[in-house]
Design a protein around this motif. Structure first.
Motif, PDB file in Angstrom:
ATOM      1  N   PHE A 222       0.849  -1.189   0.000  1.00  0.00           N
ATOM      2  CA  PHE A 222       0.000   0.000   0.000  1.00  0.00           C
ATOM      3  C   PHE A 222       0.886   1.239   0.000  1.00  0.00           C
ATOM      4  O   PHE A 222       1.989   1.235   0.537  1.00  0.00           O
ATOM      5  CB  PHE A 222      -0.977   0.019   1.180  1.00  0.00           C
ATOM      6  N   GLY A 223       0.369   2.284  -0.660  1.00  0.00           N
ATOM      7  CA  GLY A 223       1.090   3.536  -0.775  1.00  0.00           C
ATOM      8  C   GLY A 223       1.804   3.674  -2.112  1.00  0.00           C
ATOM      9  O   GLY A 223       2.170   2.680  -2.753  1.00  0.00           O
ATOM     10  N   LYS A 224       1.989   4.903  -2.534  1.00  0.00           N
ATOM     11  CA  LYS A 224       2.764   5.257  -3.720  1.00  0.00           C
ATOM     12  C   LYS A 224       3.326   6.659  -3.500  1.00  0.00           C
ATOM     13  O   LYS A 224       2.996   7.327  -2.510  1.00  0.00           O
ATOM     14  CB  LYS A 224       1.900   5.228  -4.971  1.00  0.00           C
ATOM     15  N   ARG A 225       4.160   7.105  -4.438  1.00  0.00           N
ATOM     16  CA  ARG A 225       4.764   8.405  -4.250  1.00  0.00           C
ATOM     17  C   ARG A 225       3.740   9.511  -4.516  1.00  0.00           C
ATOM     18  O   ARG A 225       2.979   9.473  -5.473  1.00  0.00           O
ATOM     19  CB  ARG A 225       5.964   8.605  -5.170  1.00  0.00           C
ATOM     20  N   GLY A 226       3.722  10.500  -3.624  1.00  0.00           N
ATOM     21  CA  GLY A 226       2.809  11.619  -3.753  1.00  0.00           C
ATOM     22  C   GLY A 226       2.690  12.366  -2.448  1.00  0.00           C
ATOM     23  O   GLY A 226       3.373  12.066  -1.454  1.00  0.00           O
ATOM     24  N   THR A 227       1.803  13.324  -2.433  1.00  0.00           N
ATOM     25  CA  THR A 227       1.577  14.150  -1.241  1.00  0.00           C
ATOM     26  C   THR A 227       0.169  14.007  -0.696  1.00  0.00           C
ATOM     27  O   THR A 227      -0.162  14.619   0.314  1.00  0.00           O
ATOM     28  CB  THR A 227       1.831  15.632  -1.571  1.00  0.00           C
ATOM     29  N   GLY A 228      -0.667  13.212  -1.326  1.00  0.00           N
ATOM     30  CA  GLY A 228      -2.045  13.044  -0.882  1.00  0.00           C
ATOM     31  C   GLY A 228      -2.162  12.059   0.262  1.00  0.00           C
ATOM     32  O   GLY A 228      -1.173  11.448   0.700  1.00  0.00           O
ATOM     33  N   PRO A 229      -3.370  11.868   0.759  1.00  0.00           N
ATOM     34  CA  PRO A 229      -3.592  10.891   1.827  1.00  0.00           C
ATOM     35  C   PRO A 229      -3.215   9.486   1.362  1.00  0.00           C
ATOM     36  O   PRO A 229      -3.614   9.039   0.279  1.00  0.00           O
ATOM     37  CB  PRO A 229      -5.094  11.007   2.108  1.00  0.00           C
ATOM     38  N   GLY A 230      -2.448   8.790   2.174  1.00  0.00           N
ATOM     39  CA  GLY A 230      -2.026   7.443   1.837  1.00  0.00           C
ATOM     40  C   GLY A 230      -0.856   7.367   0.886  1.00  0.00           C
ATOM     41  O   GLY A 230      -0.427   6.263   0.527  1.00  0.00           O
ATOM     42  N   GLU A 231      -0.305   8.516   0.489  1.00  0.00           N
ATOM     43  CA  GLU A 231       0.851   8.540  -0.406  1.00  0.00           C
ATOM     44  C   GLU A 231       2.100   8.947   0.369  1.00  0.00           C
ATOM     45  O   GLU A 231       2.009   9.685   1.362  1.00  0.00           O
ATOM     46  CB  GLU A 231       0.610   9.508  -1.568  1.00  0.00           C
TER      47      GLU A 231
END
Length: 469
Positions: A222-231
């Motif tokens: 779970f998770g990926k690169r980014g700045t949003g919730p869960g990232e």
């Protein structure tokens, strides 16, 4: 002639006696001033007075010599050979820390091993010297059976050892991870969550990978690169709290993200900044029995404590170049044991600081009894409307309003105030502070004195006076 020789002999004897007296005085121990003695005997507590003490500094561990029984002939040997007082085997560069029943596991990323300090039994051992070994240990965790889980950043795997340090198995591999750093294991030892930090130029490997801890089977991510919730953006560490939730240090997003065990996002707290509850360089994370969260910050040189909802409670430590208790340059690993003791590793000073709860007697770690109900202090109470801790140094508060408010909102602890004229309208100061307002906005709070806690919405930012910004 005889009288002249007699006078010369008398002067020679006087000089000889004076030289002997000076030599004896130089060898004698200099008496310590009473004020200095009182300062040394005074315990180091957190928060500092006048706040109610919650933790007290207990000891620092630099090497195996700090826990092993002293040799009876050590003092004589040091006097004859000039051997250094502190010997033993130390930690080259401590990173992750784990604790179970008084055993302190410290990942030595330079020494390619895990150093084990068994404080109750006064024993020292090393894990990872036998095949297949550990190239670069980082994150650590233990389960209820005492098995040790070690993240090997070079081998890009998680290696499992039994309670005696014997290698059992490994899972992961070069094809599974990019930059593994942190690991969390449930008490049953059936599931493991491993943080794959990724890189600055990589978009995929910013995630948490989940495994069957017994078989090594990869279950899901779970998770990926980014700045949003869960990232994530360069996630650093993970911990499974007793409330059943996962707390992940999202390093470059300057926050802590909370997930369910299946990877479902719950909430996040923290942001970039200098205020209490904010982060500049968050490193490692730990949790206690009440699911309070402990986070080290390498830029601030301290650790901050939050409740399970993410409300800041207090902090411990300051950034300093002095090798002293609760002063850090590169704090990294952190752990909390069954008794509530906090263990903090500093990579620069190569030591482990231990803090115990103020209401707990200084008995051996892992086996100290709980204090009676009449002695227990109330739990930490957050200030939901304002900053709940002071900053570690003197600071200047910059207002976004044209003047200080007459009534301070969100006050957790009230002080008597008096008014003073300053170059900019009205200036409020606690009576504990004897300094005048400086030219500009607001007063400068002296060291080890706590101002009333003000709502952060009233301020643009906190500024550290004399710190490395």
């Amino acid at each position: 002639m005889g009288e002249r020789m007699w006078n010369a002999e008398r002067r020679f004897r006087g000089l000889l006696l004076a030289g002997f007296a000076l030599f004896a005085a130089s060898c004698a121990e200099v008496p310590q001033k009473k004020e200095d003695a009182r300062k040394e005997d005074k315990p180091l507590v957190f928060p500092a007075p006048p706040d109610e003490a919650r933790f007290i500094f207990e000891r620092s561990i630099y090497s195996s010599a700090d826990i092993l029984e002293a040799d009876k002939n050590a003092a004589l040997r040091r006097a004859l050979t000039g051997e250094a007082e502190r010997g033993g085997e130390g930690v080259g560069k401590p990173y992750g820390v784990a604790v179970r029943r008084g055993k302190i596991f410290v990942a030595d990323s330079v020494g390619s091993a895990v150093k084990v300090f068994d404080v109750p039994r006064k024993k020292f051992s090393v894990v990872g010297t036998d095949d297949p070994g550990i190239a670069m240990p980082l994150g650590l965790d233990t389960d209820a059976e005492g098995k040790l889980y070690v993240v090997d950043a070079t081998a890009k795997s998680v290696k499992v050892f039994d309670a005696n340090g014997k290698f059992l198995r490994a899972f992961g591999g070069q094809a599974m991870f990019s930059r593994p750093t942190g690991v969390a294991v449930n008490p049953e030892g059936t599931r493991a969550w491993v943080v794959d930090t990724g890189g600055v130029d990589k978009q995929v490997e910013h995630r948490v990978r989940v495994f069957n801890a017994k078989t090594g089977e990869h279950l899901f991510d779970f998770g990926k690169r980014g700045t949003g919730p869960g990232e994530f953006n360069l996630a650093r560490d993970i911990v499974l709290a007793p409330n059943g939730l996962l707390y992940v240090v999202d390093g470059a997003n300057f926050r802590i993200q909370v997930f369910q065990q299946d990877g479902k996002f719950e909430r996040a707290f923290g942001s970039v900044g200098r205020s209490p509850g904010q982060f500049a360089r968050p490193r490692e994370i730990a949790a206690d029995k009440q699911s309070n969260i402990y986070v080290t910050d390498a830029a601030f040189g301290n650790l901050q404590i939050f409740n399970e909802k993410g409300e800041v409670l207090m902090f411990i430590g300051t950034r300093s170049e002095a090798d002293q208790p609760a002063k850090y340059l590169l704090p990294a690993g952190i752990a909390v044991d069954e008794d509530g003791r906090i263990y903090v590793a500093d990579q620069f000073f190569r030591r482990i600081d231990i803090f115990r709860p103020y209401n707990r007697p200084p008995t051996r770690p892992g086996n100290s009894p709980a204090p009676p109900p009449s002695v227990r202090r109330p739990p930490l109470r957050p200030c939901t409307r304002g900053a709940a801790i002071p900053l570690p140094r003197s600071r200047r508060l910059e207002l976004s309003l044209p003047r200080f408010p007459r009534k301070l909102p969100g006050v957790c602890r009230r002080f008597p105030f008096r008014r003073r004229r300053s170059p900019h309208r009205l200036c409020h100061q606690p009576r504990l502070n004897t300094r005048h307002c400086v030219k500009g906005w607001g007063p400068i709070w002296p060291e080890n004195q706590t101002p009333a806690h003000w709502a952060p919405s009233r301020f643009r930012e906190f500024t550290f006076a004399g710190s490395n910004n």
